[in-house]
Scaffold this motif. Sequence first.
Motif, PDB file in Angstrom:
ATOM      1  N   PHE A 109      -2.113   5.586  -5.506  1.00  0.00           N
ATOM      2  CA  PHE A 109      -2.990   5.589  -4.342  1.00  0.00           C
ATOM      3  C   PHE A 109      -2.564   6.657  -3.340  1.00  0.00           C
ATOM      4  N   ALA A 128      -7.891  -0.415  -4.708  1.00  0.00           N
ATOM      5  CA  ALA A 128      -7.371  -1.481  -3.846  1.00  0.00           C
ATOM      6  C   ALA A 128      -7.483  -2.837  -4.519  1.00  0.00           C
ATOM      7  N   TYR A 154      -5.709  -1.200   2.303  1.00  0.00           N
ATOM      8  CA  TYR A 154      -5.829   0.084   1.610  1.00  0.00           C
ATOM      9  C   TYR A 154      -6.793   1.000   2.354  1.00  0.00           C
ATOM     10  N   ASN A 192     -11.306   5.126  -3.651  1.00  0.00           N
ATOM     11  CA  ASN A 192     -10.510   4.407  -2.661  1.00  0.00           C
ATOM     12  C   ASN A 192     -10.713   2.902  -2.788  1.00  0.00           C
ATOM     13  N   VAL A 218       0.840  -1.204   0.000  1.00  0.00           N
ATOM     14  CA  VAL A 218       0.000   0.000   0.000  1.00  0.00           C
ATOM     15  C   VAL A 218       0.876   1.255   0.000  1.00  0.00           C
ATOM     16  N   ASP A 274       2.423   2.265  -3.357  1.00  0.00           N
ATOM     17  CA  ASP A 274       1.504   2.531  -4.472  1.00  0.00           C
ATOM     18  C   ASP A 274       1.381   4.042  -4.647  1.00  0.00           C
TER      19      ASP A 274
END
Length: 423
Positions: A226, A341, A349, A337, A220, A223
């Motif tokens: 993200f 993920a 996430y 969101n 996570v 990323d």
Amino acid sequence: MHALRRWWHDTAGGLPGTFWYLWAGLLINRAGAFAMLFLSLYLTDARGATEALAGVVVGAYGAGGAVGVLFGGVLADRWGRRSTLLAAHLATAALMVALAFSRPLPLIAAFAALVGVAHSMPGPAFVAAIVDVVPADRRSRAFNLEFWALNLGMAVASLLAGLVAEASFTALFLVDAGATLTAAAVIGWKVPETLRRSAPPPPARQPTAVRPRRPGLLTVLSDRIFLVFVGLTFVLAVLTLQTSTIMPLAMRADGLGPSAYGVVVALGGALIVLGQLFVPRLIDRRRKAVVLAASTALLAVGFGVLAVADHLAVYLGAAVVWTIGSMLAAPPNAQINADLAPPDLRARYQSVFYLTFPAAAFVAPMLGGVSLQYLGDRHWLIVGGLGVLAAVGHLLAGPSRERHVDALRRAAEREPADRIPTG
């Protein structure tokens, strides 16, 4: 009648039964979760703590919340959504009973920190379970209803908390525990485990854009697409928290008392409760990046106007603008969101995403107070400018974000589709 049926279909139609039981559990939990709203008052009035010590205890609750978000995300991915939700609710109920009858302040502080952990654990599991059971094309309306339930529950909690606290602080904690147990009963009775456990495809079949590079939370945190989205959400949270951290100070400087502040907050809450259900029809066919840019721009305008506010009417008008921005932002923010993920890291996430809110709750009052003290009304111009930059950021980040989501979706389609019970 046809128009009403069409509105209901666009707002809440096509959602599986499991979602509605999750929604009911969330609403019950939030409507009864009011003890911690009065924690500082309980400590000073009933336990004889100083304001400084009360602040430390409330801070311990907040610190526990940051830990609970990450812990809940890891558990929900490893242990399961249902198990995490039940464990967190049962732990919260037990800790509320313990708080009700605790007297030494160090013990209360320890229990408050543990309540913070338990209170925050369900967040990632709730959202991950919703994503598990709701088809992608209906998630926007599901998240819209979730946001509505959170605000409706908070409105009910705020009303009930004052009434119960007038009678007994002990009853405040016990009623909270009872509501938490009721939510746990709904989840335990009607919500199946939604976590799909499947072997990952061979590494050669995974697109480079979606191949995990490190296990667990490190994936996570590496990323970049993200994390850019999380950063923009952090700005949104900082803007939104101005209403509860800096705006009361600005209103006091303008000669407006607590009752005026209460009217502004109540107006925002009423607008959300009455208007949130009409949001899906406005945004469903529009690009999420454009909706988020527009909603953040509305927040920027609403708070920027406060630079010239000196009467209650101006504050109320600004509140309408920024509340509409918040209402428009909630569904696409949650859906992006969820879309970013990978299925096997969905709750992790969510947990990193949820960290933006305690982080913003720390930054907004700390920097905002200094800014207001030394810059005065120019503080609101800075807040507005920050919102404009975030709006531009959403427009710039949108295309790469959409390509990444498409790559994740194609990778998921190549995996075996295990059946998930939807009730």
